[in-house]
Write a protein that holds these residues in place. Structure first.
Motif, PDB file in Angstrom:
ATOM      1  N   PHE A  78       0.838  -1.199   0.000  1.00 11.77           N
ATOM      2  CA  PHE A  78       0.000   0.000   0.000  1.00 11.77           C
ATOM      3  C   PHE A  78       0.874   1.251   0.000  1.00 11.77           C
ATOM      4  O   PHE A  78       0.542   2.252  -0.637  1.00 11.77           O
ATOM      5  N   HIS A  79       2.002   1.195   0.682  1.00  8.19           N
ATOM      6  CA  HIS A  79       2.912   2.340   0.696  1.00  8.19           C
ATOM      7  C   HIS A  79       3.408   2.668  -0.721  1.00  8.19           C
ATOM      8  O   HIS A  79       3.657   3.837  -1.045  1.00  8.19           O
ATOM      9  N   SER A  80       3.540   1.665  -1.570  1.00 14.27           N
ATOM     10  CA  SER A  80       3.938   1.899  -2.965  1.00 14.27           C
ATOM     11  C   SER A  80       2.870   2.699  -3.696  1.00 14.27           C
ATOM     12  O   SER A  80       3.184   3.584  -4.502  1.00 14.27           O
ATOM     13  N   PHE A  81       1.621   2.377  -3.425  1.00 12.97           N
ATOM     14  CA  PHE A  81       0.515   3.131  -4.023  1.00 12.97           C
ATOM     15  C   PHE A  81       0.557   4.590  -3.571  1.00 12.97           C
ATOM     16  O   PHE A  81       0.412   5.510  -4.384  1.00 12.97           O
ATOM     17  N   ILE A  82       0.803   4.812  -2.294  1.00 12.20           N
ATOM     18  CA  ILE A  82       0.914   6.173  -1.762  1.00 12.20           C
ATOM     19  C   ILE A  82       2.098   6.886  -2.441  1.00 12.20           C
ATOM     20  O   ILE A  82       1.981   8.039  -2.872  1.00 12.20           O
ATOM     21  N   GLN A  83       3.215   6.190  -2.558  1.00  6.68           N
ATOM     22  CA  GLN A  83       4.408   6.759  -3.190  1.00  6.68           C
ATOM     23  C   GLN A  83       4.146   7.119  -4.652  1.00  6.68           C
ATOM     24  O   GLN A  83       4.576   8.181  -5.127  1.00  6.68           O
ATOM     25  N   LEU A  84       3.428   6.260  -5.356  1.00 11.30           N
ATOM     26  CA  LEU A  84       3.091   6.532  -6.751  1.00 11.30           C
ATOM     27  C   LEU A  84       2.238   7.795  -6.858  1.00 11.30           C
ATOM     28  O   LEU A  84       2.472   8.642  -7.726  1.00 11.30           O
ATOM     29  N   GLY A  85       1.264   7.941  -5.966  1.00 12.39           N
ATOM     30  CA  GLY A  85       0.437   9.139  -5.958  1.00 12.39           C
ATOM     31  C   GLY A  85       1.257  10.395  -5.684  1.00 12.39           C
ATOM     32  O   GLY A  85       1.052  11.442  -6.318  1.00 12.39           O
ATOM     33  N   GLU A  86       2.214  10.286  -4.768  1.00 11.20           N
ATOM     34  CA  GLU A  86       3.075  11.434  -4.465  1.00 11.20           C
ATOM     35  C   GLU A  86       3.969  11.777  -5.650  1.00 11.20           C
ATOM     36  O   GLU A  86       4.173  12.963  -5.958  1.00 11.20           O
ATOM     37  N   LEU A  87       4.492  10.773  -6.333  1.00  7.94           N
ATOM     38  CA  LEU A  87       5.298  11.029  -7.524  1.00  7.94           C
ATOM     39  C   LEU A  87       4.478  11.741  -8.598  1.00  7.94           C
ATOM     40  O   LEU A  87       4.955  12.690  -9.232  1.00  7.94           O
ATOM     41  N   MET A  88       3.248  11.275  -8.796  1.00  3.70           N
ATOM     42  CA  MET A  88       2.375  11.919  -9.787  1.00  3.70           C
ATOM     43  C   MET A  88       2.103  13.371  -9.402  1.00  3.70           C
ATOM     44  O   MET A  88       2.167  14.264 -10.257  1.00  3.70           O
ATOM     45  N   ASP A  89       1.796  13.604  -8.127  1.00  4.65           N
ATOM     46  CA  ASP A  89       1.526  14.972  -7.669  1.00  4.65           C
ATOM     47  C   ASP A  89       2.744  15.874  -7.862  1.00  4.65           C
ATOM     48  O   ASP A  89       2.617  17.011  -8.334  1.00  4.65           O
ATOM     49  N   GLU A  90       3.914  15.379  -7.501  1.00  4.86           N
ATOM     50  CA  GLU A  90       5.133  16.174  -7.644  1.00  4.86           C
ATOM     51  C   GLU A  90       5.452  16.447  -9.110  1.00  4.86           C
ATOM     52  O   GLU A  90       5.854  17.554  -9.472  1.00  4.86           O
ATOM     53  N   GLN A  91       5.257  15.441  -9.962  1.00  5.45           N
ATOM     54  CA  GLN A  91       5.525  15.640 -11.387  1.00  5.45           C
ATOM     55  C   GLN A  91       4.535  16.632 -11.985  1.00  5.45           C
ATOM     56  O   GLN A  91       4.903  17.442 -12.830  1.00  5.45           O
ATOM     57  N   TYR A  92       3.299  16.588 -11.518  1.00  7.19           N
ATOM     58  CA  TYR A  92       2.297  17.543 -11.993  1.00  7.19           C
ATOM     59  C   TYR A  92       2.759  18.973 -11.683  1.00  7.19           C
ATOM     60  O   TYR A  92       2.696  19.859 -12.545  1.00  7.19           O
ATOM     61  N   LYS A  93       3.217  19.195 -10.466  1.00  9.58           N
ATOM     62  CA  LYS A  93       3.685  20.528 -10.070  1.00  9.58           C
ATOM     63  C   LYS A  93       4.895  20.950 -10.900  1.00  9.58           C
ATOM     64  O   LYS A  93       4.955  22.092 -11.381  1.00  9.58           O
ATOM     65  N   GLN A  94       5.847  20.052 -11.079  1.00  7.61           N
ATOM     66  CA  GLN A  94       7.035  20.357 -11.882  1.00  7.61           C
ATOM     67  C   GLN A  94       6.643  20.695 -13.323  1.00  7.61           C
ATOM     68  O   GLN A  94       7.185  21.616 -13.932  1.00  7.61           O
ATOM     69  N   PHE A  95       5.704  19.933 -13.867  1.00  5.01           N
ATOM     70  CA  PHE A  95       5.258  20.155 -15.237  1.00  5.01           C
ATOM     71  C   PHE A  95       4.551  21.502 -15.367  1.00  5.01           C
ATOM     72  O   PHE A  95       4.750  22.222 -16.344  1.00  5.01           O
ATOM     73  N   GLN A  96       3.730  21.863 -14.380  1.00  2.00           N
ATOM     74  CA  GLN A  96       3.049  23.155 -14.415  1.00  2.00           C
ATOM     75  C   GLN A  96       4.056  24.309 -14.376  1.00  2.00           C
ATOM     76  O   GLN A  96       3.867  25.325 -15.063  1.00  2.00           O
ATOM     77  N   VAL A  97       5.113  24.168 -13.598  1.00  4.14           N
ATOM     78  CA  VAL A  97       6.170  25.191 -13.547  1.00  4.14           C
ATOM     79  C   VAL A  97       6.825  25.310 -14.923  1.00  4.14           C
ATOM     80  O   VAL A  97       7.046  26.419 -15.425  1.00  4.14           O
TER      81      VAL A  97
END
Length: 163
Positions: free
Chosen positions: A135-154
């Motif tokens: 389950f922690h991998s799922f949480i980590q995947l969500g965090e990676l997606m969120d961080e990449q979204y922010k980086q992409f928006q910048v």
């Protein structure tokens, strides 16, 4: 192209996804553009237009996130692993296409010179590949997606500002 896996996409974690592509949504099938590109199909891939293609990937993540969440709720390990493999593949699409490149599994993130990426990207992806059913991998995947979204928006904001 049945059975043929270009060397740039040859990775044991993704073999089933690459040899039997299954759509994430009507618009997103993992590695289909890369298979064509690396097989000599050339052409202009969606990674060349990240402002149009990457938002579609983030939209696909929302439906895949629900699928993964449901798999964890019903505690179906095979379904969890399968859905998480698709999730990691989708993240790699987001990561590479955000940087204007086709996905290359041969040069996993961290060693391929990508400029738009989350912190500790390589180690975090390796964690997901090593333990997709946690389950922690799922949480980590969500965090990676969120961080990449922010980086992409910048990145998009900088491109728009420089026009």
């Amino acid at each position: 192209m049945s059975g043929y896996i270009p060397s740039d996409l040859d990775h044991p974690f993704f073999k089933g996804i690459i040899t039997n592509p299954t759509p994430i949504t009507a618009d997103v099938t993992l590695f289909s553009h890369e298979i064509s590109y690396y097989s000599g199909g050339g052409g202009k891939g969606p990674w060349n237009e990240p402002a149009q293609s990457v938002p579609m990937l983030f939209a696909a993540w929302e439906s895949l996130r629900e699928e993964i969440s449901l798999a964890f709720k019903i505690r179906d390990k095979a379904l969890i692993t399968s859905a998480m493999r698709k999730g990691v593949g989708l993240f790699l699409h987001v990561l590479f296409w955000s940087n204007g490149q086709p996905v290359s599994l041969a040069s996993m993130p961290g060693s391929c010179g990508l400029s738009v990426k989350p912190a500790n990207c390589r180690d975090r992806i390796q964690f997901l590949i090593d333990r997709p059913d946690l389950f922690h991998s799922f949480i980590q995947l969500g965090e990676l997606m969120d961080e990449q979204y922010k980086q992409f928006q910048v990145k998009l904001a900088k491109v728009t500002k420089n026009r």
